[in-house]
Design a protein around this motif. Structure first.
Motif, PDB file in Angstrom:
ATOM      1  N   HIS A 112       1.167  -1.158  -0.180  1.00 25.87           N
ATOM      2  CA  HIS A 112       0.225  -0.359  -0.258  1.00 25.87           C
ATOM      3  C   HIS A 112       1.072   0.963  -0.273  1.00 25.87           C
ATOM      4  O   HIS A 112       2.077   1.537   1.127  1.00 25.87           O
TER       5      HIS A 112
ATOM      6  N   ILE B 259      -2.674   0.370  -4.728  1.00 27.57           N
ATOM      7  CA  ILE B 259      -2.104  -1.424  -4.162  1.00 27.57           C
ATOM      8  C   ILE B 259      -1.400  -1.707  -5.359  1.00 27.57           C
ATOM      9  O   ILE B 259      -1.478  -1.964  -5.883  1.00 27.57           O
TER      10      ILE B 259
ATOM     11  N   GLU C  51      -8.394  -0.931  -2.797  1.00 31.47           N
ATOM     12  CA  GLU C  51      -8.530  -1.922  -1.564  1.00 31.47           C
ATOM     13  C   GLU C  51      -9.526  -3.476  -2.621  1.00 31.47           C
ATOM     14  O   GLU C  51      -9.953  -4.348  -2.223  1.00 31.47           O
TER      15      GLU C  51
END
Length: 231
Positions: free
Chosen positions: A74, A94, A207
């Motif tokens: 991240h 990410i 995410e």
């Protein structure tokens, strides 16, 4: 372990160095660019000069030549880039590949036999810049590898279907003006299903999509076997 992961794991018991053969495996040192890294709290690493200075410090302290890492990390590295932070879409931060940070002009080596699937200069700020995707078949399983942030002349002479043997030079790394505003590095990603993409594929996800992309883009180190525990 799924069939692709097993094939990648079984391909070689030895470390595969993906950059210039004159750089030994023990010159590869790990780098943490995650938002959890407290050393980055007061650094604007979206500025490639600041990012480069930080990387240089890591390389000096660890006595390395290449700094690598970043799979499923991240990051705040993309926070200034419009395509990653759109108000209408989830934030993408990410990282889905392995990054290898080293000098522009460094040779990029093919880790496993393959042929050119597609290539493209993704020149939008924050994208890959010059990019090559290879197609591989291993144990009757077809998969792909992506190489981003290359020099423009790496695309010269390429054509779809061109064969490359493991260990051959594929490309060289680009400068920040060519790799669209990053410190020089290679983005290396393994992809199971390109989803009809050509010359491009997402290297960073949100995410909400992590479960899919984690399955479709396995850890490249399963193939390369760099020793993450050594440093």
């Amino acid at each position: 372990m799924n069939t692709l992961l097993y094939a990648l794991e079984s391909y070689s018991a030895e470390t595969i160095c993906i950059l210039d053969t004159t750089i030994p495996a023990d010159a590869y040192v790990t780098l943490d660019l995650s938002k959890e890294n407290k050393d980055l709290l007061n650094l604007d690493i979206t500025d490639y000069t600041i990012c480069q200075n930080y990387i240089d410090g890591v390389l000096t302290s660890k006595k390395g030549v290449i700094a690598y890492g970043g799979y499923l990390e991240h990051r705040n590295l993309y926070s200034d880039k419009e395509g990653f932070t759109s108000n209408s879409k989830p934030i993408r931060n990410i990282h889905l590949g392995l990054d290898f940070w080293c000098a522009a002009g460094t040779k990029v080596l093919v880790p496993i036999d393959g042929k050119v699937h597609s290539f493209k200069n993704n020149a939008t700020i924050g994208d890959y810049g010059p990019t090559i995707i290879l197609e591989h078949v291993l144990n009757d399983i077809t998969f792909y590898s992506l190489y981003g942030h290359l020099a423009v002349d790496s695309l010269l002479g390429l054509y779809i279907g061109k064969d490359f043997k493991a260990g051959e030079v594929l490309a060289t790394l680009g400068t920040p003006d060519i790799n669209v505003n990053y410190a020089p590095h290679l983005h290396f990603q393994i992809i199971k299903d390109l989803e009809s993409n050509e010359g491009d594929y997402p290297g960073v996800c949100a995410e909400a999509r992590l479960s899919f992309y984690k399955g479709n883009c396995p850890n490249p180190n399963v193939l390369l076997k760099l020793d993450l525990s050594r440093n």
